[in-house]
Scaffold this motif. Sequence first.
Motif, PDB file in Angstrom:
ATOM      1  N   HIS A 177     -43.754  33.735 -60.695  1.00 47.45           N
ATOM      2  CA  HIS A 177     -43.926  35.006 -60.007  1.00 47.45           C
ATOM      3  C   HIS A 177     -45.227  35.033 -59.200  1.00 47.45           C
ATOM      4  O   HIS A 177     -46.293  34.676 -59.713  1.00 47.45           O
ATOM      5  N   TRP A 178     -45.134  35.482 -57.975  1.00 47.79           N
ATOM      6  CA  TRP A 178     -46.304  35.598 -57.105  1.00 47.79           C
ATOM      7  C   TRP A 178     -47.040  36.898 -57.390  1.00 47.79           C
ATOM      8  O   TRP A 178     -46.420  37.946 -57.620  1.00 47.79           O
ATOM      9  N   ILE A 179     -48.375  36.843 -57.374  1.00 46.28           N
ATOM     10  CA  ILE A 179     -49.224  38.007 -57.615  1.00 46.28           C
ATOM     11  C   ILE A 179     -49.899  38.433 -56.316  1.00 46.28           C
ATOM     12  O   ILE A 179     -50.381  37.585 -55.560  1.00 46.28           O
ATOM     13  N   THR A 180     -49.959  39.738 -56.065  1.00 41.08           N
ATOM     14  CA  THR A 180     -50.704  40.257 -54.927  1.00 41.08           C
ATOM     15  C   THR A 180     -51.202  41.655 -55.243  1.00 41.08           C
ATOM     16  O   THR A 180     -50.574  42.384 -56.026  1.00 41.08           O
ATOM     17  N   ASP A 181     -52.322  42.036 -54.626  1.00 35.19           N
ATOM     18  CA  ASP A 181     -52.850  43.379 -54.880  1.00 35.19           C
ATOM     19  C   ASP A 181     -52.205  44.444 -53.990  1.00 35.19           C
ATOM     20  O   ASP A 181     -52.401  45.647 -54.200  1.00 35.19           O
ATOM     21  N   LEU A 182     -51.434  44.034 -52.981  1.00 40.66           N
ATOM     22  CA  LEU A 182     -50.758  44.961 -52.064  1.00 40.66           C
ATOM     23  C   LEU A 182     -51.728  45.961 -51.424  1.00 40.66           C
ATOM     24  O   LEU A 182     -51.332  47.066 -51.067  1.00 40.66           O
ATOM     25  N   LYS A 183     -52.982  45.566 -51.258  1.00 40.02           N
ATOM     26  CA  LYS A 183     -53.978  46.501 -50.747  1.00 40.02           C
ATOM     27  C   LYS A 183     -53.696  46.947 -49.318  1.00 40.02           C
ATOM     28  O   LYS A 183     -54.139  48.027 -48.900  1.00 40.02           O
ATOM     29  N   ASP A 184     -52.958  46.140 -48.559  1.00 42.57           N
ATOM     30  CA  ASP A 184     -52.656  46.492 -47.170  1.00 42.57           C
ATOM     31  C   ASP A 184     -51.230  47.009 -47.018  1.00 42.57           C
ATOM     32  O   ASP A 184     -50.648  46.947 -45.929  1.00 42.57           O
ATOM     33  N   PHE A 185     -50.671  47.547 -48.080  1.00 41.14           N
ATOM     34  CA  PHE A 185     -49.279  47.979 -48.060  1.00 41.14           C
ATOM     35  C   PHE A 185     -48.997  49.026 -46.979  1.00 41.14           C
ATOM     36  O   PHE A 185     -47.897  49.082 -46.416  1.00 41.14           O
ATOM     37  N   ALA A 186     -49.974  49.872 -46.675  1.00 38.30           N
ATOM     38  CA  ALA A 186     -49.765  50.934 -45.696  1.00 38.30           C
ATOM     39  C   ALA A 186     -49.500  50.400 -44.289  1.00 38.30           C
ATOM     40  O   ALA A 186     -48.941  51.108 -43.447  1.00 38.30           O
ATOM     41  N   ASP A 187     -49.899  49.165 -44.029  1.00 43.02           N
ATOM     42  CA  ASP A 187     -49.681  48.536 -42.722  1.00 43.02           C
ATOM     43  C   ASP A 187     -48.293  47.891 -42.721  1.00 43.02           C
ATOM     44  O   ASP A 187     -48.054  46.943 -43.459  1.00 43.02           O
ATOM     45  N   PRO A 188     -47.355  48.396 -41.892  1.00 40.72           N
ATOM     46  CA  PRO A 188     -45.986  47.848 -41.880  1.00 40.72           C
ATOM     47  C   PRO A 188     -45.924  46.340 -41.672  1.00 40.72           C
ATOM     48  O   PRO A 188     -45.092  45.656 -42.277  1.00 40.72           O
ATOM     49  N   ALA A 189     -46.818  45.810 -40.831  1.00 43.78           N
ATOM     50  CA  ALA A 189     -46.828  44.370 -40.580  1.00 43.78           C
ATOM     51  C   ALA A 189     -47.227  43.606 -41.837  1.00 43.78           C
ATOM     52  O   ALA A 189     -46.647  42.563 -42.167  1.00 43.78           O
TER      53      ALA A 189
END
Length: 265
Positions: A177-189
Motif C-alpha cells: 500500500h502506498w502512503i501519502t499525506d494528501l496535503k495538496d488534495f484541494a488542487d484538482p491537478a
Amino acid sequence: MKILSATACSVIFSVMATAADLPLLVAHRGASHAAPENTLSAFKLAWEEGADGIEGDFYLSSDGEVVCIHDKDTKRTAGTALVVAETPWKELSKLDVGSWKSPEYKGERIPLLAEVLDVLPAGKRFFLEVKCGPEIVPALKKILAEKKADPARVTIISFNADVISESRKELPAYQAHWITDLKDFADPAKRESYEKQLGKCGSQGLQFKAASPVEGPWLASIKSKGLLLTSWTVDDATLAKKMIGFGVNHITTNRPGPLRKELAR
C-alpha cells in the motif's frame, strides 16, 4: 441527477458505517502513547490493549539487517546520532531506545524485523513500513520466507512508490500500500496525480493522513476500485468517527486501547 455535497455524502457514509463492522485498529509504532515507539514493549502492549494490528518502521543497517526504527538516525530515541544506513547492527543493537520515553523502559533495544514477526499473535495484522528505498526488498523477501509470514496478515507500506512497485514484483503474495499525506488534495491537478501514482506503482491500498483535506466521495471512488483505505494517525474519537464515516478499512492510532473504549461509549 442531483449531486450530493461532500457533507451529505459523509453523513450517508456515517449511517452506513454504523451498520457495518468498525475498521480495524492498528497500533502506530505499537502502543506508542505509553511505550517507546517501535520496540517489542510497544508491540506487546498493543496486543494487551486489544489492537487488531501493529505498524512498524524499518530501515536497512549498513550490514543488511532489517531494523525497526522510524528516523534515519538514532538521535531522537537513543540520544546518540548514528545514521542507521551507515551503522552495523552490532552497534545499533547496543543502544537504549527506551529511556527517552520513561525510566520504566530503560535498556529497551531496537528490534529486528524477525523479532517483531516473532511476537505477532495468530490472527493479528502487521503493517511493515519501509522508510528507505527498494534496496530493502530482497532482505524483506528472505526474512518473510524464513519466518513463514502469512501474506494474509502482513502488508508492506511506504511513501516511496518505487518500494511499492518492487514489492508487487518480488513479493506478489503480500499486499503493498502506498502512503501519502494528501496535503495538496484541494488542487484538482494534484488530486489526479495521487490517483495516477496509485495506479502506476500497482498499489493495492491507500494509506492517507486523516487530518488532510481529503473528501469522502473521492475516497469512496478509490475504494470502489478495490483498494483498501487506511487513515493515520488518529488519536481522538471525533476524528476516528469521521474516518469511520469515510468507510476506511483500518485506523492507525498511537492509543489503540483507549480509542477503542472511547468509540464504544
